[in-house]
Design a protein around this motif. Structure first.
Motif, PDB file in Angstrom:
ATOM      1  N   VAL A  57     -42.607  24.857 -15.496  1.00 42.36           N
ATOM      2  CA  VAL A  57     -43.726  25.809 -15.588  1.00 42.36           C
ATOM      3  C   VAL A  57     -43.901  26.572 -14.277  1.00 42.36           C
ATOM      4  N   THR A  58     -43.613  25.916 -13.153  1.00 42.45           N
ATOM      5  CA  THR A  58     -43.742  26.594 -11.865  1.00 42.45           C
ATOM      6  C   THR A  58     -42.689  27.682 -11.723  1.00 42.45           C
ATOM      7  N   VAL A  59     -41.450  27.341 -12.047  1.00 45.37           N
ATOM      8  CA  VAL A  59     -40.358  28.315 -11.936  1.00 45.37           C
ATOM      9  C   VAL A  59     -40.551  29.478 -12.911  1.00 45.37           C
ATOM     10  N   VAL A  60     -40.896  29.175 -14.156  1.00 42.49           N
ATOM     11  CA  VAL A  60     -41.041  30.229 -15.170  1.00 42.49           C
ATOM     12  C   VAL A  60     -42.221  31.148 -14.861  1.00 42.49           C
ATOM     13  N   SER A  61     -43.361  30.563 -14.465  1.00 43.63           N
ATOM     14  CA  SER A  61     -44.516  31.416 -14.143  1.00 43.63           C
ATOM     15  C   SER A  61     -44.238  32.272 -12.914  1.00 43.63           C
ATOM     16  N   ASN A  62     -43.502  31.733 -11.932  1.00 38.27           N
ATOM     17  CA  ASN A  62     -43.112  32.546 -10.773  1.00 38.27           C
ATOM     18  C   ASN A  62     -42.136  33.644 -11.183  1.00 38.27           C
ATOM     19  N   TYR A  63     -41.262  33.330 -12.129  1.00 35.49           N
ATOM     20  CA  TYR A  63     -40.311  34.338 -12.630  1.00 35.49           C
ATOM     21  C   TYR A  63     -41.059  35.489 -13.293  1.00 35.49           C
ATOM     22  N   TYR A  64     -42.014  35.154 -14.167  1.00 36.09           N
ATOM     23  CA  TYR A  64     -42.784  36.200 -14.838  1.00 36.09           C
ATOM     24  C   TYR A  64     -43.585  37.024 -13.839  1.00 36.09           C
ATOM     25  N   ALA A  65     -44.068  36.361 -12.791  1.00 33.48           N
ATOM     26  CA  ALA A  65     -44.841  37.077 -11.768  1.00 33.48           C
ATOM     27  C   ALA A  65     -43.971  38.123 -11.073  1.00 33.48           C
ATOM     28  N   LYS A  66     -42.745  37.729 -10.696  1.00 28.39           N
ATOM     29  CA  LYS A  66     -41.852  38.650 -10.000  1.00 28.39           C
ATOM     30  C   LYS A  66     -41.307  39.719 -10.951  1.00 28.39           C
ATOM     31  N   LYS A  67     -41.012  39.307 -12.170  1.00 29.59           N
ATOM     32  CA  LYS A  67     -40.486  40.249 -13.152  1.00 29.59           C
ATOM     33  C   LYS A  67     -41.493  41.361 -13.421  1.00 29.59           C
ATOM     34  N   GLY A  68     -42.747  40.973 -13.628  1.00 26.20           N
ATOM     35  CA  GLY A  68     -43.782  41.959 -13.900  1.00 26.20           C
ATOM     36  C   GLY A  68     -43.997  42.893 -12.736  1.00 26.20           C
ATOM     37  N   LYS A  69     -43.935  42.336 -11.512  1.00 27.15           N
ATOM     38  CA  LYS A  69     -44.158  43.146 -10.316  1.00 27.15           C
ATOM     39  C   LYS A  69     -43.039  44.147 -10.119  1.00 27.15           C
ATOM     40  N   LYS A  70     -41.792  43.701 -10.420  1.00 28.31           N
ATOM     41  CA  LYS A  70     -40.653  44.608 -10.297  1.00 28.31           C
ATOM     42  C   LYS A  70     -40.801  45.787 -11.244  1.00 28.31           C
ATOM     43  N   ASN A  71     -41.257  45.469 -12.480  1.00 32.99           N
ATOM     44  CA  ASN A  71     -41.447  46.538 -13.453  1.00 32.99           C
ATOM     45  C   ASN A  71     -42.499  47.525 -12.989  1.00 32.99           C
ATOM     46  N   THR A  72     -43.551  46.984 -12.365  1.00 30.59           N
ATOM     47  CA  THR A  72     -44.634  47.840 -11.873  1.00 30.59           C
ATOM     48  C   THR A  72     -44.108  48.786 -10.812  1.00 30.59           C
ATOM     49  N   LYS A  73     -43.295  48.227  -9.869  1.00 25.98           N
ATOM     50  CA  LYS A  73     -42.745  49.066  -8.805  1.00 25.98           C
ATOM     51  C   LYS A  73     -41.794  50.105  -9.384  1.00 25.98           C
ATOM     52  N   HIS A  74     -41.008  49.696 -10.375  1.00 30.68           N
ATOM     53  CA  HIS A  74     -40.066  50.623 -11.012  1.00 30.68           C
ATOM     54  C   HIS A  74     -40.810  51.790 -11.635  1.00 30.68           C
ATOM     55  N   ASP A  75     -41.925  51.479 -12.330  1.00 26.38           N
ATOM     56  CA  ASP A  75     -42.729  52.529 -12.957  1.00 26.38           C
ATOM     57  C   ASP A  75     -43.241  53.500 -11.906  1.00 26.38           C
ATOM     58  N   LYS A  76     -43.649  52.940 -10.747  1.00 28.39           N
ATOM     59  CA  LYS A  76     -44.207  53.772  -9.679  1.00 28.39           C
ATOM     60  C   LYS A  76     -43.140  54.762  -9.185  1.00 28.39           C
ATOM     61  N   TYR A  77     -41.900  54.248  -8.952  1.00 30.15           N
ATOM     62  CA  TYR A  77     -40.854  55.119  -8.446  1.00 30.15           C
ATOM     63  C   TYR A  77     -40.444  56.144  -9.497  1.00 30.15           C
ATOM     64  N   HIS A  78     -40.499  55.711 -10.762  1.00 32.44           N
ATOM     65  CA  HIS A  78     -40.168  56.627 -11.864  1.00 32.44           C
ATOM     66  C   HIS A  78     -41.172  57.782 -11.909  1.00 32.44           C
ATOM     67  N   ILE A  79     -42.429  57.460 -11.685  1.00 29.90           N
ATOM     68  CA  ILE A  79     -43.495  58.474 -11.703  1.00 29.90           C
ATOM     69  C   ILE A  79     -43.289  59.466 -10.567  1.00 29.90           C
ATOM     70  N   LEU A  80     -42.970  58.908  -9.375  1.00 30.33           N
ATOM     71  CA  LEU A  80     -42.768  59.767  -8.205  1.00 30.33           C
ATOM     72  C   LEU A  80     -41.585  60.713  -8.416  1.00 30.33           C
TER      73      LEU A  80
END
Length: 806
Positions: A779-802
């Protein structure tokens, strides 16, 4: 014959001392008196939760006379006002549901007690009482008379260190000693070589093994028996029942083998089983402490407070950086974060967040004011006498006064699965035992014990707490500070998002302001600025920063009418700032955000705001619209409807001219339609709507907008990541379900081997903590994975917008 038990405390009754009252037997007059007290006040339900839950009251004559000293009492109190005092008492006897029930119903024993709240893990009770009706000494006497004498230590009372419970460590040490020695003495039995034994010593060593197993069975494993017995008495079978049953069966079987010389028994497996189970529990405890899921006030309260420097400049500092002797500026409706001395002439403090009483308390210069109050009349200055308590703000946020009244039938996933787990496991275990008794009696009890141990749902029980705790920690690091882990599960169910406009989707830091009307002199601008100084509304803060800086003069007779405007007297001049109707003008038909000004009854003009929306607003709403219904609630006019319609996705509902009570009613209407609603507001005018919503999130932007009505505080800089947090909460629930599946798969595989007789109890005991390690790691590894995965997507969206903008 068995000795009679006292109805109240459960102790054996000496026949000559038995007291019979109301057809019930008591061991002494003290227990009888407690029963009479409960009976007279309609509190006999106390005995329905637990059998004989009470303790015999002790003689305390003169013991608490020191509580007549007001100076001593003042040191013990958490809060002290004329008709309200609050104290937190440590009560060692708190041990069961009956204790919680009676201590939270103290108001039925004395009308002077307003409310009481039990902290069961810490054995503490927080009591709100009226000192005019009951003194602290009398309150302590009442508690002592019903068998709940508090522990009061005057020495270092305020800084008493948490006592470390080493019971598990001691039991683990005893279990290890017994296990090691029993294994050593059992070697000859394993090899079964005649040279190792002389018949005259074989019996001696077997009885020695028996004696060495007793501390392990009776002391080290005692926690399992106690827990199992309490769960059986309460009618709810917990996970310790099969473990305790397995240990008892193995001990009895082994004892029979030695007594009748049938063999050496299974004391090696028994002591090993106890040791490895305690080792697993020790691991769980250490891991839980390491991950530190208990919220730290420094992380969970990002609110800032205005500090006045030595050269009289104002600067915002984090609330936990406040030190004794600092001078603070508290604006209207701001929360007072620390105890201090009022330096301003006078003020009114609203302590409803602490006491539940909404009537403001009048204070004058030199009076002590307490943390948790809300400033209710303009701006004041105070000097700090105590730094922020590490637990006080958390206690305030979790106070029962602010618990949402709509009792939801929600039960977490663990409860739903574990509810049936133990009964099913017991049925499987006994069926297996009966089956093997017809095949091989010697193996039957081993199989029975192995089934009970290997299927222990420890890992199942830890899945949700560890997942939600880790997610809570990760969200806190990313500046969304939630009240508790249950909010995560509620966020995963949300289908409708409601946003406030001013201060929520608009930024307080960026806006264009222009003035229209009769030109204001520099002195008149200062009058307006000084009235604004006392307000915490986003428009007031923006206008205050916009106007030229000068000497600050506190406004007298300060009044802030929610949703309309503010009024105050500065140097003899009456200043009104707010809506057109508030300053005595016809309703403003302009479609822009305006703040009108009148000085001494003369209308001067208005400040026109060109709102700047938060960065990433359009992209955020575009993403949210795929999965949620979106609505904007605003107290402003419809001036920005067209601009918002261009910015936001088609279908976003826009509702303007909403008063605070109308916002609450709007949320309530959505809920009646079956919607799960999240409200995102600024924590000021939206307190009612935040409290009514399924999840209420308050936006914090460098001001003290902490509101007990909300479920979470979001740093304004993370506004664009709301979709990330919502997705993360859904993935957290998904992680829990996956870990449940993994845990159940482990149980199924383990049971298959145990039922087939291929798994010894000792091996099962070793596998059990390993399964816990697996689940916690998963649960620790998977929840950390989802945390990083979601954050990467957020950053990707930001760069896509720019890139699109470029």
């Amino acid at each position: 014959m068995d000795a009679k038990k006292c109805f109240h405390c459960g102790l054996d009754i000496v026949p000559k001392e038995e007291i019979i009252f109301d057809e019930k037997s008591f061991c002494c007059s003290g227990c009888k008196t407690v029963y009479e007290i409960f009976n007279a006040n309609g509190l006999t339900d106390y005995y329905n939760f637990e059998v004989a839950p009470g303790a015999t009251p002790q003689d305390i004559k003169g013991k608490y006379d020191f509580l007549e000293n007001e100076a001593i009492v003042a040191k013990l109190l958490d809060f002290n006002e004329a008709d309200t005092q609050i104290i937190t008492l440590h009560i060692p006897h708190i041990h069961c549901s009956s204790c919680i029930w009676i201590l939270e119903n103290l108001n039925k024993l004395h009308s002077g007690v307003s409310s009481s709240q039990v902290n069961f893990p810490q054995k503490k009770v927080r009591i709100v009482f009226n000192p005019e009706q009951i003194t602290l000494k009398n309150l302590v006497h009442i508690l002592s008379s019903i068998g709940y004498e508090p522990y009061i230590s005057l020495e270092n009372y305020e800084e008493r260190k948490k006592s470390v419970n080493r019971a598990l460590t001691y039991k683990l040490g005893v279990a290890f000693f017994c296990f090691g020695n029993v294994m050593l003495l059992s070697f000859p039995e394993y090899f079964d070589v005649d040279e190792f034994w002389l018949d005259e010593y074989k019996g001696f060593f077997r009885w020695l093994i028996f004696v060495l197993s007793l501390p392990s069975f009776f002391y080290a494993a005692s926690g399992y028996y106690t827990s199992a017995w309490k769960s059986i008495r309460s009618g709810m079978l917990n996970i310790d029942v099969p473990i305790a049953l397995g240990l008892v069966v193995m001990f009895i079987r082994s004892t029979v083998d030695i007594v009748f010389d049938l063999g050496s028994g299974f004391f090696d497996s028994l002591t090993g089983l106890v040791f490895f189970m305690l080792l697993g529990r020790f691991f769980q405890q250490k891991t839980y402490n390491f991950l530190s899921f208990e919220r730290d006030f420094k992380s969970y309260f990002p609110i800032a407070i205005t500090k006045i420097t030595k050269d009289r400049k104002e600067e915002s500092v984090p609330v936990y950086d406040i030190e004794v002797g600092d001078r603070l500026l508290i604006r209207n409706n701001e929360l007072i974060p620390v105890d201090g001395i009022l330096m301003s002439d006078k003020t009114d403090i609203d302590y409803s967040f602490v006491t539940g009483e909404a009537i403001p308390v009048n204070k004058k210069s030199g009076d002590k004011i307490y943390a948790g109050g809300r400033q209710a009349s303009g701006v004041i200055e105070m000097e700090v006498v105590n730094t922020v308590s590490q637990s006080y703000l958390t206690q305030l946020w979790s106070n029962d006064i602010f618990t949402k009244k709509d009792e939801r039938s929600y039960k977490n996933l663990t409860d739903n699965i574990s509810r049936y787990f133990t009964p099913v496991l017991l049925v499987i275990a006994f069926t297996t035992l009966i089956y093997w008794l017809f095949i091989n009696v010697n193996i039957a009890f081993n199989v029975f014990t192995a089934v009970l141990i290997v299927a222990c749902p420890c890992a199942l029980a830890l899945s949700a707490p560890f997942t939600l705790g880790n997610v809570l920690r990760i969200m806190g690091k990313k500046k969304l500070y939630l009240k508790d882990a249950n909010v995560i599960e509620q966020m995963a169910k949300i289908d409708t998002l409601v946003f406030d406009k001013t201060g929520t989707i608009t930024s307080n830091k960026k806006s264009t302001i222009k003035y229209e009307g009769t030109t204001l002199s520099q002195s008149e601008e200062q009058l307006v600025r000084n009235v604004m100084h006392g307000s915490n509304h986003p428009l007031s803060r923006r206008l205050y920063e916009y106007l030229q800086k000068g000497k600050n003069t506190d406004a007298e007779n300060f009044i802030e009418v929610t949703g309309k405007g503010i009024e105050g007297t500065v140097e003899g001049n009456t200043v009104k700032v707010g809506s057109a109707t508030f300053v005595g003008q016809p309703k403003d038909e302009s479609l822009k955000t305006n703040v009108h000004v009148a000085i001494n009854g003369e209308y001067k003009g208005k400040y026109v705001f060109d709102n700047q929306y938060r960065e990433g607003l359009t992209e955020l709403f575009k993403e949210l619209s795929k999965n949620y219904e979106l609505k904007i609630l605003s107290g402003d006019n419809e001036g920005e409807r067209q601009a918002l319609q261009e910015l936001l996705p088609e279908g976003t509902e826009l509702i303007f001219n909403q008063k605070p009570e109308e916002k609450l009613q709007f949320i309530e209407k959505l809920q009646k339609q079956g919607k799960d609603v999240m409200m995102i507001g600024d924590g000021l005018n939206d307190a009612g709507a935040l409290a009514q919503s399924n999840v209420g999130i308050s936006i914090s932007e460098n001001v003290n907008v902490f509101s007990p009505a909300c479920d979470g505080i979001l740093d304004a800089g993370e506004f664009r990541n709301i979709n990330y947090f919502l997705n993360f909460s859904k993935n957290a629930v998904k992680t829990i379900k996956m870990s449940f599946g993994l845990s159940l798969l482990y149980n199924a595989v383990g049971l298959t081997f145990a039922i087939a007789g291929s798994l010894s109890p000792l091996t099962a005991a070793i596998i059990m903590p390993l399964s816990t390690i697996t689940i916690v790691s998963f649960v620790t590894v998977v929840s950390n994975y989802y945390a990083k995965k979601g954050k990467k997507n957020t950053k990707h969206d930001k760069y896509h917008i720019l890139s699109q903008a470029a």
